[in-house]
Design a protein around this motif. Structure first.
Motif, PDB file in Angstrom:
ATOM      1  N   TRP A 157      88.027  57.141 -49.167  1.00 40.26           N
ATOM      2  CA  TRP A 157      88.404  55.723 -48.753  1.00 40.26           C
ATOM      3  C   TRP A 157      88.827  55.035 -50.366  1.00 40.26           C
ATOM      4  O   TRP A 157      88.209  55.491 -51.286  1.00 40.26           O
ATOM      5  N   LEU A 158      89.568  53.938 -50.138  1.00 40.98           N
ATOM      6  CA  LEU A 158      89.939  53.122 -51.286  1.00 40.98           C
ATOM      7  C   LEU A 158      89.717  51.693 -51.045  1.00 40.98           C
ATOM      8  O   LEU A 158      90.408  51.271 -49.937  1.00 40.98           O
ATOM      9  N   VAL A 198      91.947  49.948 -57.874  1.00 38.47           N
ATOM     10  CA  VAL A 198      91.398  50.371 -56.420  1.00 38.47           C
ATOM     11  C   VAL A 198      89.876  51.269 -56.977  1.00 38.47           C
ATOM     12  O   VAL A 198      89.966  51.965 -57.923  1.00 38.47           O
ATOM     13  N   THR A 199      89.114  51.034 -56.131  1.00 39.61           N
ATOM     14  CA  THR A 199      87.729  51.829 -56.101  1.00 39.61           C
ATOM     15  C   THR A 199      87.925  52.965 -54.999  1.00 39.61           C
ATOM     16  O   THR A 199      88.173  52.647 -53.897  1.00 39.61           O
ATOM     17  N   VAL A 200      87.273  54.274 -55.293  1.00 41.55           N
ATOM     18  CA  VAL A 200      87.428  55.286 -54.534  1.00 41.55           C
ATOM     19  C   VAL A 200      86.270  56.014 -54.270  1.00 41.55           C
ATOM     20  O   VAL A 200      85.476  56.055 -55.033  1.00 41.55           O
ATOM     21  N   GLY A 201      86.015  56.338 -53.084  1.00 43.91           N
ATOM     22  CA  GLY A 201      84.658  56.892 -52.516  1.00 43.91           C
ATOM     23  C   GLY A 201      84.900  57.837 -51.318  1.00 43.91           C
ATOM     24  O   GLY A 201      86.221  58.284 -50.925  1.00 43.91           O
ATOM     25  N   ILE A 202      83.975  58.583 -50.677  1.00 39.04           N
ATOM     26  CA  ILE A 202      84.072  59.532 -49.556  1.00 39.04           C
ATOM     27  C   ILE A 202      83.721  58.881 -48.599  1.00 39.04           C
ATOM     28  O   ILE A 202      82.714  57.728 -48.693  1.00 39.04           O
ATOM     29  N   THR A 203      84.098  58.961 -47.400  1.00 38.62           N
ATOM     30  CA  THR A 203      83.744  58.035 -46.195  1.00 38.62           C
ATOM     31  C   THR A 203      82.430  58.617 -45.702  1.00 38.62           C
ATOM     32  O   THR A 203      82.030  59.666 -45.986  1.00 38.62           O
ATOM     33  N   VAL A 204      82.245  57.807 -44.613  1.00 41.88           N
ATOM     34  CA  VAL A 204      80.843  58.280 -43.801  1.00 41.88           C
ATOM     35  C   VAL A 204      81.071  59.266 -43.157  1.00 41.88           C
ATOM     36  O   VAL A 204      80.177  60.422 -43.089  1.00 41.88           O
ATOM     37  N   SER A 253      73.402  57.741 -48.773  1.00 38.49           N
ATOM     38  CA  SER A 253      72.956  56.424 -48.671  1.00 38.49           C
ATOM     39  C   SER A 253      73.975  55.053 -48.563  1.00 38.49           C
ATOM     40  O   SER A 253      73.749  54.189 -47.573  1.00 38.49           O
ATOM     41  N   ALA A 254      74.770  55.445 -49.428  1.00 37.27           N
ATOM     42  CA  ALA A 254      75.715  54.113 -49.375  1.00 37.27           C
ATOM     43  C   ALA A 254      77.110  54.498 -49.798  1.00 37.27           C
ATOM     44  O   ALA A 254      77.601  54.044 -50.637  1.00 37.27           O
TER      45      ALA A 254
END
Length: 125
Positions: free
Chosen positions: A11-12, A21-27, A90-91
């Protein structure tokens, strides 16, 4: 703030400064991986092209590449995530973010999935 997704389950979130942009992995990604035990984050100052491997996330089940969702320069990494990889579980959409990117080409955002399109894609994968 705009939230977009990739078919690689990143996700971003476009920040108030539209070039960031901030980037991470999805649920969905963290569910598939299971308990995250290690993250390899990119080096601040390094630039990546869209689609390049920018990091790795390892869990008790598997290791997975984290792909760069847009071209740009890494301007910050989440040191809290490095210290506590379980934040990706967790988040994943908040405290478990991976890195922040200064966009090289904001037009790339238009080709990414919105929430509805990602939800439909994730349900099929």
């Amino acid at each position: 703030m705009t939230l977009k997704y990739t078919k690689d389950h990143e996700w971003l979130r476009q920040e108030a400064d539209a070039t960031l942009v901030t980037v991470g992995i999805t649920v969905h990604a963290q569910d598939a991986l299971g308990d995250v035990v290690f993250v390899d984050l990119p080096e601040v100052g390094k630039s990546f092209a869209q689609g390049e491997v920018a990091g790795v996330v390892e869990s008790v089940k598997a290791a997975a590449d984290v792909f760069m969702p847009v071209s740009g320069e890494i301007v910050e990494v989440n040191e809290a995530l490095r210290a506590d990889p379980s934040l990706a579980n967790s988040a994943p959409m908040d405290a478990g973010w991976f890195f922040k990117v200064r966009l090289a080409d904001a037009a790339q955002l238009a080709a990414l999935l919105d929430q509805t399109a990602y939800d439909a894609f994730a349900a099929e994968s």
